[in-house]
Design an enzyme around this catalytic site. Structure first.
Site, PDB file in Angstrom:
ATOM      1  N   GLU A 302     -11.879  -4.711  10.937  1.00  0.00           N
ATOM      2  CA  GLU A 302     -12.835  -4.227   9.923  1.00  0.00           C
ATOM      3  C   GLU A 302     -12.382  -4.551   8.498  1.00  0.00           C
ATOM      4  OE1 GLU A 302     -12.817  -0.033  10.672  1.00  0.00           O
ATOM      5  OE2 GLU A 302     -13.920  -0.191  12.555  1.00  0.00           O
ATOM      6  N   TYR A 345      -8.134   4.839  -9.649  1.00  0.00           N
ATOM      7  CA  TYR A 345      -6.849   4.631  -8.965  1.00  0.00           C
ATOM      8  C   TYR A 345      -5.764   4.097  -9.888  1.00  0.00           C
ATOM      9  CZ  TYR A 345     -10.249   4.029  -5.101  1.00  0.00           C
ATOM     10  OH  TYR A 345     -11.287   4.148  -4.218  1.00  0.00           O
ATOM     11  N   CYS A 374     -17.770   7.817 -22.832  1.00  0.00           N
ATOM     12  CA  CYS A 374     -17.048   8.892 -23.499  1.00  0.00           C
ATOM     13  C   CYS A 374     -16.035   9.574 -22.583  1.00  0.00           C
ATOM     14  CB  CYS A 374     -18.039   9.909 -24.047  1.00  0.00           C
ATOM     15  SG  CYS A 374     -19.270   9.111 -25.061  1.00  0.00           S
ATOM     16  N   TYR A 403     -15.270  -2.940  -3.872  1.00  0.00           N
ATOM     17  CA  TYR A 403     -15.209  -1.614  -4.489  1.00  0.00           C
ATOM     18  C   TYR A 403     -15.501  -1.685  -5.987  1.00  0.00           C
ATOM     19  CZ  TYR A 403     -13.255  -0.875   0.075  1.00  0.00           C
ATOM     20  OH  TYR A 403     -13.075  -0.880   1.431  1.00  0.00           O
TER      21      TYR A 403
HETATM   22  C1  LIG Z   1     -12.789   1.433   4.129  1.00  0.00           C
HETATM   23  C2  LIG Z   1     -12.654   1.138   5.564  1.00  0.00           C
HETATM   24  C3  LIG Z   1     -12.421  -0.174   5.998  1.00  0.00           C
HETATM   25  C4  LIG Z   1     -12.220  -1.338   5.054  1.00  0.00           C
HETATM   26  O1  LIG Z   1     -11.040  -1.235   4.324  1.00  0.00           O
HETATM   27  P1  LIG Z   1     -10.557  -2.451   3.396  1.00  0.00           P
HETATM   28  O2  LIG Z   1      -9.339  -1.933   2.746  1.00  0.00           O
HETATM   29  O3  LIG Z   1     -11.640  -2.749   2.434  1.00  0.00           O
HETATM   30  O4  LIG Z   1     -10.285  -3.616   4.300  1.00  0.00           O
HETATM   31  C5  LIG Z   1     -12.371  -0.407   7.344  1.00  0.00           C
HETATM   32  N1  LIG Z   1     -12.523   0.599   8.241  1.00  0.00           N
HETATM   33  C6  LIG Z   1     -12.747   1.869   7.862  1.00  0.00           C
HETATM   34  C7  LIG Z   1     -12.908   2.915   8.887  1.00  0.00           C
HETATM   35  C8  LIG Z   1     -12.807   2.183   6.518  1.00  0.00           C
HETATM   36  O5  LIG Z   1     -13.000   3.448   6.148  1.00  0.00           O
END
Ligand SMILES: *Cc1c(COP(=O)(O)O)cnc(C)c1O
Length: 444
Positions: A302, A345, A374, A403
């Protein structure tokens, strides 16, 4: 010519470093100056045509980075499920889908976006998140998604209820919390037991037993996601090793585990020079696949940031130069509402003038780059050494593809920026700039 290194976000004065690198964001010589381009298009031209602040993405870079992932994992059965929350622009989702990519969603909204983008391959969608509502689960069941990553017993029961009502089987994985520390910002670290995410491996086993007893649930896998912006691959290996042990246990218990979802989280080098991307993803692939050897599972990945982060920049204009008792500020027309990562962050983003003098003796200065909102937290860089730029100059905030726009807001009643996607010479507006009237029309 000065070229941008693939993963560093920095500009390197050496055209020979990655001769076969895709165009991406590169400086091209233009008379006495160098001008930052996205693929073949000068950012000066885009700013003039579409205004600032403006998000600019390189389709070529997105393609290349996804291809690098595919290549690194080519020896194992896998599906890349791009994490939609990193950048959910419909055109970017389409571009990825055309390349065969699957998707990871964390809300019903993201699912609907995919369906609106014409994505018919619901069998390549996984649904993550700690608080899926019954409505969201129902929509996902109707779409026929591949997998639900379940994060609690209550959620499992809710899913069973929704599935039974529709008489549709939900494939489930429990997101386990491996209790692995990853060196990242506390807000985006998720793999420790103190975090709200996942189920401790120790108690996940009873959840699988419960799931297997339910008519409309089908145990299909195990998932894990330890956080985001993790640049050391060792924590991934550690987490996956724990998952692999757990898969063996589950199989002893008689469960069928076809999928292991190792989540996202691979970081990018916002500041320090890093490895060339293909090499970096290859080392990540080794870390993730080695512990799974012999398990015969289908791997789900992912990635979000690592695919789109370096593929986008935020272009902004310098409104004013300002000096307070010797401290210098560049007040720009982008703000924390457009890109909140520095404020949220304390994130570092490389900032470069779009037009740069080739003269190496050109003046440099230390400045804070700040927006008009502001809040003192409204900054893009503090005490940053930059080439001196005048009012009206353009700056590019690099590595803003992930992001960035997804976290943009209308704070201070500021319309969100337009987004353009560049493919070599061609430019497409993939989101028009908001109009101020749209920001309050729901209140009238
Ligand atoms: C945010 C998230 C991602 C992606 O994370 P990256 O740091 O952008 O690769 C993948 N899986 C889950 C469950 C997430 O919450």
């Amino acid at each position: 010519m000065t070229r941008r290194s693939e993963v560093t976000g920095a500009l390197r004065v050496n055209s020979e470093i990655y001769p076969e690198r895709p165009p991406g964001f590169v400086l091209h010589e233009h008379g006495a100056d160098s001008v930052l381009h996205c693929d073949d298009v000068p950012l000066t031209k885009l700013a003039e045509r579409y205004g600032t602040p403006l998000y600019v993405y390189s389709a070529t870079t997105i393609h290349e980075r996804l291809a690098a992932f595919e290549k690194a994992f080519r020896n194992v059965p896998h599906t890349i499920c791009y994490s939609v929350k990193a950048n959910s622009n419909v055109s970017i989702l389409r571009l990825l889908a055309r390349q065969g990519c699957g998707f990871d969603v964390v809300s019903g909204g993201e699912l609907e976006r995919l369906l609106a983008a014409g994505h018919r391959r619901a069998r390549k969608i996984v649904f993550s998140g700690v608080g899926k509502s019954r409505d969201e689960m129902t929509a996902a069941l109707k779409a026929g998604i591949l997998l639900f990553n379940v994060e609690s017993e209550s959620e499992l029961l809710a899913l069973a209820e929704c599935a039974a009502r529709l008489r549709k089987v939900a494939r489930v994985a429990v997101r386990v919390n491996p209790d692995v520390a990853a060196d990242t910002h506390p807000y985006i670290s998720t793999g420790l037991h103190k975090h709200k995410f996942g189920v401790p491996i120790g108690s996940a086993r009873t959840l699988y037993a419960k799931a297997s007893g339910m008519q409309y649930l089908k145990v299909a896998g195990v998932s894990v996601h330890i956080g985001s912006q993790i640049t050391d691959v060792a924590p991934f290996a550690e987490a996956v090793a724990r998952v692999a042990d757990f898969v063996r246990e589950l199989r002893v218990d008689g469960h069928k585990v076809d999928y292991v979802d190792t989540g996202g989280g691979l970081g990018i080098a916002y500041q320090k020079p890093g490895l060339e991307f293909a090499e970096y993803v290859a080392s990540y692939a080794r870390a993730v696949t080695n512990p799974l050897r012999g398990l015969n599972v289908h791997l789900l990945l992912e990635p979000g940031r690592s695919i789109v982060g370096p593929a986008g920049v935020l272009v902004t204009s310098v409104l004013y130069r300002k000096e307070n008792d010797g401290k210098r500020f560049l007040v720009v027309d982008a703000a924390m509402n457009d890109l909140i990562r520095p404020a949220l962050y304390n994130a570092y983003h490389e900032i470069v003038p779009v037009v740069q003098s080739k003269d190496l003796s050109a003046k440099r200065e230390t400045v804070d780059v700040v927006g008009p909102v502001c809040e003192s937290g409204d900054f893009f860089a503090r005490d940053r050494e930059l080439p001196r730029v005048e009012e009206g100059a353009l700056l590019a905030i690099l590595d803003a593809g992930a992001y960035g726009m997804v976290l943009a807001s209308n704070y201070n009643t500021r319309p969100r920026p337009a987004e353009v996607l560049v493919t070599r010479k061609s430019v497409k507006v993939i989101r028009r700039r908001e109009k101020i009237r749209e920001l309050y029309s729901a209140e009238l």
